[in-house]
Design a protein around this motif. Structure first.
Motif, PDB file in Angstrom:
ATOM      1  N   GLU A 149     -16.529   2.086  14.697  1.00 10.77           N
ATOM      2  CA  GLU A 149     -15.332   2.931  14.116  1.00 10.77           C
ATOM      3  C   GLU A 149     -15.305   4.021  15.423  1.00 10.77           C
ATOM      4  O   GLU A 149     -16.119   4.397  16.092  1.00 10.77           O
ATOM      5  CB  GLU A 149     -15.915   3.849  13.145  1.00 10.77           C
ATOM      6  N   GLY A 150     -14.267   4.718  15.378  1.00 12.98           N
ATOM      7  CA  GLY A 150     -13.870   5.603  16.240  1.00 12.98           C
ATOM      8  C   GLY A 150     -13.893   7.352  15.541  1.00 12.98           C
ATOM      9  O   GLY A 150     -14.402   6.979  14.540  1.00 12.98           O
TER      10      GLY A 150
ATOM     11  N   ASP B 196      -2.609   6.116  16.589  1.00 15.89           N
ATOM     12  CA  ASP B 196      -3.742   5.504  16.108  1.00 15.89           C
ATOM     13  C   ASP B 196      -4.298   4.445  17.140  1.00 15.89           C
ATOM     14  O   ASP B 196      -3.824   3.436  17.325  1.00 15.89           O
ATOM     15  CB  ASP B 196      -3.940   4.743  14.818  1.00 15.89           C
ATOM     16  N   VAL B 197      -5.277   4.667  17.801  1.00 18.55           N
ATOM     17  CA  VAL B 197      -5.773   3.950  19.146  1.00 18.55           C
ATOM     18  C   VAL B 197      -6.880   3.050  18.818  1.00 18.55           C
ATOM     19  O   VAL B 197      -7.916   3.477  18.324  1.00 18.55           O
ATOM     20  CB  VAL B 197      -6.049   4.888  20.598  1.00 18.55           C
ATOM     21  N   VAL B 198      -6.577   1.832  18.804  1.00 17.58           N
ATOM     22  CA  VAL B 198      -7.842   0.710  18.960  1.00 17.58           C
ATOM     23  C   VAL B 198      -7.958   0.391  20.178  1.00 17.58           C
ATOM     24  O   VAL B 198      -7.095   0.010  20.965  1.00 17.58           O
ATOM     25  CB  VAL B 198      -7.152  -0.596  17.947  1.00 17.58           C
ATOM     26  N   PHE B 199      -9.314   0.842  20.751  1.00 20.14           N
ATOM     27  CA  PHE B 199      -9.606   0.407  22.271  1.00 20.14           C
ATOM     28  C   PHE B 199     -10.221  -0.569  22.170  1.00 20.14           C
ATOM     29  O   PHE B 199     -11.370  -1.293  21.391  1.00 20.14           O
ATOM     30  CB  PHE B 199     -10.681   1.772  22.526  1.00 20.14           C
ATOM     31  N   ILE B 200      -9.871  -1.707  23.016  1.00 22.94           N
ATOM     32  CA  ILE B 200     -10.241  -3.112  23.245  1.00 22.94           C
ATOM     33  C   ILE B 200     -10.982  -3.167  24.495  1.00 22.94           C
ATOM     34  O   ILE B 200     -10.091  -2.863  25.440  1.00 22.94           O
ATOM     35  CB  ILE B 200      -9.279  -4.055  22.983  1.00 22.94           C
TER      36      ILE B 200
ATOM     37  N   THR C 218     -10.112   7.517  19.281  1.00 21.37           N
ATOM     38  CA  THR C 218      -9.804   6.283  18.820  1.00 21.37           C
ATOM     39  C   THR C 218     -10.180   5.950  17.314  1.00 21.37           C
ATOM     40  O   THR C 218     -11.158   6.797  16.948  1.00 21.37           O
ATOM     41  CB  THR C 218     -10.622   5.215  19.518  1.00 21.37           C
ATOM     42  N   VAL C 219      -9.395   5.217  16.728  1.00 26.24           N
ATOM     43  CA  VAL C 219      -9.813   4.858  15.268  1.00 26.24           C
ATOM     44  C   VAL C 219     -10.711   3.779  15.196  1.00 26.24           C
ATOM     45  O   VAL C 219     -11.551   3.666  14.302  1.00 26.24           O
ATOM     46  CB  VAL C 219      -8.621   4.645  14.290  1.00 26.24           C
ATOM     47  N   LEU C 220     -10.752   2.687  16.030  1.00 32.28           N
ATOM     48  CA  LEU C 220     -11.395   1.708  16.285  1.00 32.28           C
ATOM     49  C   LEU C 220     -11.839   1.410  17.845  1.00 32.28           C
ATOM     50  O   LEU C 220     -10.964   1.720  18.637  1.00 32.28           O
ATOM     51  CB  LEU C 220     -11.029   0.559  15.461  1.00 32.28           C
ATOM     52  N   ARG C 221     -13.100   0.904  17.815  1.00 34.00           N
ATOM     53  CA  ARG C 221     -13.480   0.271  19.167  1.00 34.00           C
ATOM     54  C   ARG C 221     -13.775  -1.147  19.139  1.00 34.00           C
ATOM     55  O   ARG C 221     -14.767  -1.452  17.947  1.00 34.00           O
ATOM     56  CB  ARG C 221     -14.536   1.251  19.820  1.00 34.00           C
TER      57      ARG C 221
END
Length: 346
Positions: free
Chosen positions: A67-68, A106-110, A127-130
């Protein structure tokens, strides 16, 4: 930013016969010997990748989802890809992510790397998700896997941004550019377009808007297979996405359109491109505008980025690239230099 005007790729594609065939692209900017060397490299890469991809298919995969710190706002989703040889996440990358978040995404960092714990924790701020994954499939493989994770955990977006850290900056505000994209309605929008391989939007920043375009982008990502060939990945991923969008009837447009950038080329810029460009317009050749016309983009068009590969390697051996820092405030140049040091091979 009054120079901004979305240029449709459909119109550019219909005018494509004026451009030289892609097979002659290398001859436009390289000596015949260098062109043959590059052609042999591509042929070897394609041949070896074709064999290896069949015998031992690459298996991409997500290794961690975290989670971010930002809650999802829904509607606007960004899939941001990171990679560095050191695994580090630079301050410039953290700022890019913060800017995209500030633009409503909403940024998902990959990450295709293995970031150290402190960097992995720091990127959670905006971020919202990593997502951490195996380094296969390059950008499009990462966006494919990131999209699958996001769709399973977040609301389905009405606009979907693909972005990565292959650009340095921004050293000018991004908000007006995002606003110009959104003012274009529904479709697929990018910063720059290219004729190399056929008219297409360059994929360091692409925004799909509207249910039809978002669905088309997600379907395209889901259908991609990882390959060891960079050339094939670009063909199927980047160029293939624009072709699919156009084929399905979606508008595709660039803020810094190819024709507009070429029209801004003056005699000085033309001479810097080489003797082949002395007697005619540069759009006769399928140039990469973020490389061959980088200075025109930055100085005359208000473009906010430099390509990392241009600054680090300058593969086209273009003139004046070493003077890139003169075109921006010292603080921005320092941030970019720090990023280049962070991503260097440890």
């Amino acid at each position: 930013m009054s120079v901004l005007a979305l240029q449709d790729l459909g119109a550019l594609r219909s005018g494509a016969p004026r451009a030289m065939p892609r097979a002659l692209h290398g001859l436009a900017v390289h000596s015949p010997l260098a062109y043959l060397h590059r052609a042999s490299q591509v042929a070897f890469e394609l041949g070896s990748a074709c064999v290896l991809d069949r015998l031992a298919p690459l298996r991409g995969g997500v290794e961690e989802v975290a989670e971010g710190h930002r809650p999802s706002r829904g509607g606007s989703l960004a899939l941001y890809l990171h990679w560095s040889a050191s695994g580090r996440i630079s301050e410039m990358v953290r700022r890019q992510v913060a800017i995209w978040h500030g633009c409503g995404f909403d940024v998902v960092f990959i990450s295709n790397a293995d970031p150290p714990d402190e960097d992995w924790a720091a990127i959670a701020a905006n971020t919202v998700l990593r997502v951490r994954r195996r380094n296969t499939g390059r950008d499009f493989g990462a966006w494919r896997d990131g999209a699958a994770v996001a769709l399973a955990r977040l609301p389905r977006p009405t606009e979907l941004l693909l972005a990565n850290d292959s650009v340095l900056g921004p050293f000018r505000p991004l908000a007006p550019l995002v606003a110009a994209w959104r003012a274009g309605g529904e479709g697929l929008f990018g910063m720059t377009g290219s004729l190399g391989g056929g008219a297409h939007l360059q994929s360091y920043a692409l925004l799909a808007r509207g249910d039809g375009a978002v669905t088309c982008m997600l379907d395209h990502l889901a259908g991609l297979r990882d390959s060891r060939s960079k050339w094939r990945t670009v063909q199927r991923g980047e160029i293939g996405l624009t072709r699919r969008m156009l084929r399905d009837g979606h508008r595709c447009a660039a803020l810094f359109g190819y024709d507009a950038v070429c029209a801004a080329v003056d005699d000085t810029a033309r001479i810097a491109l080489g003797p082949r460009f002395a007697g005619g317009p540069p759009w006769r050749y399928p140039l990469n505008p973020t490389h061959h016309l980088w200075r025109v983009l930055v100085e005359k068009m208000g473009f906010p980025y430099l390509k990392t590969e241009l600054v680090r390697r300058n593969p086209g051996r273009l003139r004046e690239v070493a003077s890139w820092a003169e075109l921006m405030p010292p603080a921005e140049a320092a941030l970019i230099r720090d990023h280049l040091a962070v991503i260097a091979v440890p």
